[in-house]
Scaffold this motif. Sequence first.
Motif, PDB file in Angstrom:
ATOM      1  N   LEU A 268     -16.773 -54.616 -14.179  1.00  0.00           N
ATOM      2  CA  LEU A 268     -17.801 -55.109 -14.713  1.00  0.00           C
ATOM      3  C   LEU A 268     -18.727 -55.091 -13.508  1.00  0.00           C
ATOM      4  O   LEU A 268     -19.206 -55.672 -12.465  1.00  0.00           O
TER       5      LEU A 268
ATOM      6  N   TRP B 247     -10.353 -47.477 -13.036  1.00  0.00           N
ATOM      7  CA  TRP B 247     -10.068 -49.130 -12.843  1.00  0.00           C
ATOM      8  C   TRP B 247     -11.574 -48.963 -13.994  1.00  0.00           C
ATOM      9  O   TRP B 247     -11.772 -48.730 -14.397  1.00  0.00           O
TER      10      TRP B 247
ATOM     11  N   VAL C  30     -11.891 -55.399 -13.744  1.00  0.00           N
ATOM     12  CA  VAL C  30     -11.078 -56.386 -15.211  1.00  0.00           C
ATOM     13  C   VAL C  30      -9.951 -55.502 -15.679  1.00  0.00           C
ATOM     14  O   VAL C  30      -8.791 -56.073 -15.964  1.00  0.00           O
ATOM     15  N   GLU C  31      -9.901 -54.325 -15.446  1.00  0.00           N
ATOM     16  CA  GLU C  31      -8.322 -53.545 -15.328  1.00  0.00           C
ATOM     17  C   GLU C  31      -8.091 -52.446 -15.155  1.00  0.00           C
ATOM     18  O   GLU C  31      -9.053 -51.952 -14.020  1.00  0.00           O
ATOM     19  N   VAL C  32      -7.078 -52.482 -14.629  1.00  0.00           N
ATOM     20  CA  VAL C  32      -6.261 -51.367 -14.036  1.00  0.00           C
ATOM     21  C   VAL C  32      -6.018 -49.691 -14.900  1.00  0.00           C
ATOM     22  O   VAL C  32      -4.923 -50.372 -15.963  1.00  0.00           O
ATOM     23  N   GLU C  33      -6.184 -48.993 -15.480  1.00  0.00           N
ATOM     24  CA  GLU C  33      -5.931 -48.126 -17.057  1.00  0.00           C
ATOM     25  C   GLU C  33      -4.304 -48.078 -16.650  1.00  0.00           C
ATOM     26  O   GLU C  33      -3.543 -47.828 -17.494  1.00  0.00           O
ATOM     27  N   ARG C  34      -4.378 -47.305 -15.838  1.00  0.00           N
ATOM     28  CA  ARG C  34      -2.490 -46.441 -15.101  1.00  0.00           C
ATOM     29  C   ARG C  34      -3.134 -46.306 -13.629  1.00  0.00           C
ATOM     30  O   ARG C  34      -4.484 -45.706 -13.516  1.00  0.00           O
TER      31      ARG C  34
ATOM     32  N   VAL D 109       1.644 -48.377 -12.299  1.00  0.00           N
ATOM     33  CA  VAL D 109       1.774 -48.942 -13.460  1.00  0.00           C
ATOM     34  C   VAL D 109       0.770 -48.667 -15.045  1.00  0.00           C
ATOM     35  O   VAL D 109      -0.218 -47.948 -14.418  1.00  0.00           O
ATOM     36  N   GLU D 110       1.350 -48.880 -15.796  1.00  0.00           N
ATOM     37  CA  GLU D 110       0.828 -48.380 -16.980  1.00  0.00           C
ATOM     38  C   GLU D 110      -0.504 -49.242 -17.376  1.00  0.00           C
ATOM     39  O   GLU D 110      -1.528 -48.222 -17.671  1.00  0.00           O
TER      40      GLU D 110
ATOM     41  N   LEU E  70      -2.492 -52.629 -16.150  1.00  0.00           N
ATOM     42  CA  LEU E  70      -2.962 -53.999 -15.151  1.00  0.00           C
ATOM     43  C   LEU E  70      -4.059 -54.767 -15.138  1.00  0.00           C
ATOM     44  O   LEU E  70      -5.183 -53.866 -15.704  1.00  0.00           O
ATOM     45  N   ARG E  71      -4.140 -55.719 -16.344  1.00  0.00           N
ATOM     46  CA  ARG E  71      -5.633 -56.261 -16.666  1.00  0.00           C
ATOM     47  C   ARG E  71      -5.283 -57.959 -15.579  1.00  0.00           C
ATOM     48  O   ARG E  71      -4.863 -59.147 -15.680  1.00  0.00           O
ATOM     49  N   TYR E  72      -6.835 -58.071 -15.326  1.00  0.00           N
ATOM     50  CA  TYR E  72      -7.350 -59.223 -14.964  1.00  0.00           C
ATOM     51  C   TYR E  72      -7.992 -59.950 -15.797  1.00  0.00           C
ATOM     52  O   TYR E  72      -8.730 -60.277 -16.157  1.00  0.00           O
TER      53      TYR E  72
ATOM     54  N   VAL F 113     -15.927 -55.330  -9.148  1.00  0.00           N
ATOM     55  CA  VAL F 113     -15.634 -56.305 -10.092  1.00  0.00           C
ATOM     56  C   VAL F 113     -14.242 -55.941 -10.954  1.00  0.00           C
ATOM     57  O   VAL F 113     -14.699 -55.614 -11.873  1.00  0.00           O
TER      58      VAL F 113
END
Lengths: 150, 150
Positions: B143, B140, B83-87, A85-86, A88-90, B81
Amino acid sequence: MEEVEAAGLAVGTVVETRTETLGRDDIVAFARQFDPQPMHLDEDAARGTVFGGLVASGWHVAAVTMRLMVEARPLGAAPVVGVEVERLRYRRPVPPGTRLRCRGTIDAVAPALRPGQSYVTMSVDTLDADTGSVLISQRWKLLAYRGEEG
Amino acid sequence: MEEVEAAGLAVGTVVETRTETLGRDDIVAFARQFDPQPMHLDEDAARGTVFGGLVASGWHVAAVTMRLMVEARPLGAAPVVGVEVERLRYRRPVPPGTRLRCRGTIDAVAPALRPGQSYVTMSVDTLDADTGSVLISQRWKLLAYRGEEG
C-alpha cells in the motif's frame, strides 16, 4: 507417504500452538534489525503513519508464527522445511501487548520426488488469542521427510 | 496516483539494494529466537538433515530482504507497508557467509480505495551477490500512500 501418514499427517489435521505476547520492546528490537520504519520503531513517529500508533512488523509476526508452529511439531518428528509460502495476507495490524497463537490445518499431502518425502500443504492462521481475530493468514508448502535420513 | 507516479513508481522500475553478509552467529541467533530447528542451530546437528550443513532460516533471509529493501526506499518517501505476499519461494539454501543483495521490480500500480493511496505490486528477488543465483523470490502487494498523511 506411509511414514508421513504414520505420523498422523492426514488432511484436515489441526495443530494449535501455545500463546506468545508481543511486547513493545520486542517489536522495536525486531524493527531496528529488520524493518526500521516509523510505525515499528517509536510511538510518536508511529502516530503520524497510516496505522496511528506502534505496530509490529509483519515479518516479526510471521517469525513468531514460525516459532510457535515449530514448537507444536506439526509434522511429528520431521522438521518444518518450507518450500514455498503460497500466499501471506496481513489482515490486521498487531499492536504491542497482542497475545498471539496459531492454528495450522493440513490441506493436502502429496508424494514428492524422492522416496520417503512428501509435500504437505498447510493453512496457517496467526490469531489474536483474546479476540480470535485472524491477524495473518498464509498457506505453506512444506517438504516432509523421515527424521534425519533426508 | 499522481503522488505515486510523481515519486517515480512506474511499472518496470527496478530497485537494487546494498549487500549484507549472513554470518554464522547471526543465523544461529535468529534461529534460537524464531526457528529453533537442527539445520539452523548447530553445524553437527545440521549435518544429519536434508541440507547436509548449517543454513539460514528462510524467515531470516526474508527479514534481511525487508531490511535491505526498506533502506533502498522503493516507494520514495512513503513507507513500505505490506498488504500481501503473493508467493514466496525458497529456491536455494543459504549457508553462512552468503552475501545477500536484493532486486525489486515494480510490476503494477493500481488505485487503492482511498484517494492518494495506491497498490504497488513488486517482484522481489533475494540474490547471492557473488553468483547471481536467486535464493528467495517473492511478489509483494504494497500500500503506497502520501508521506505521513495516511
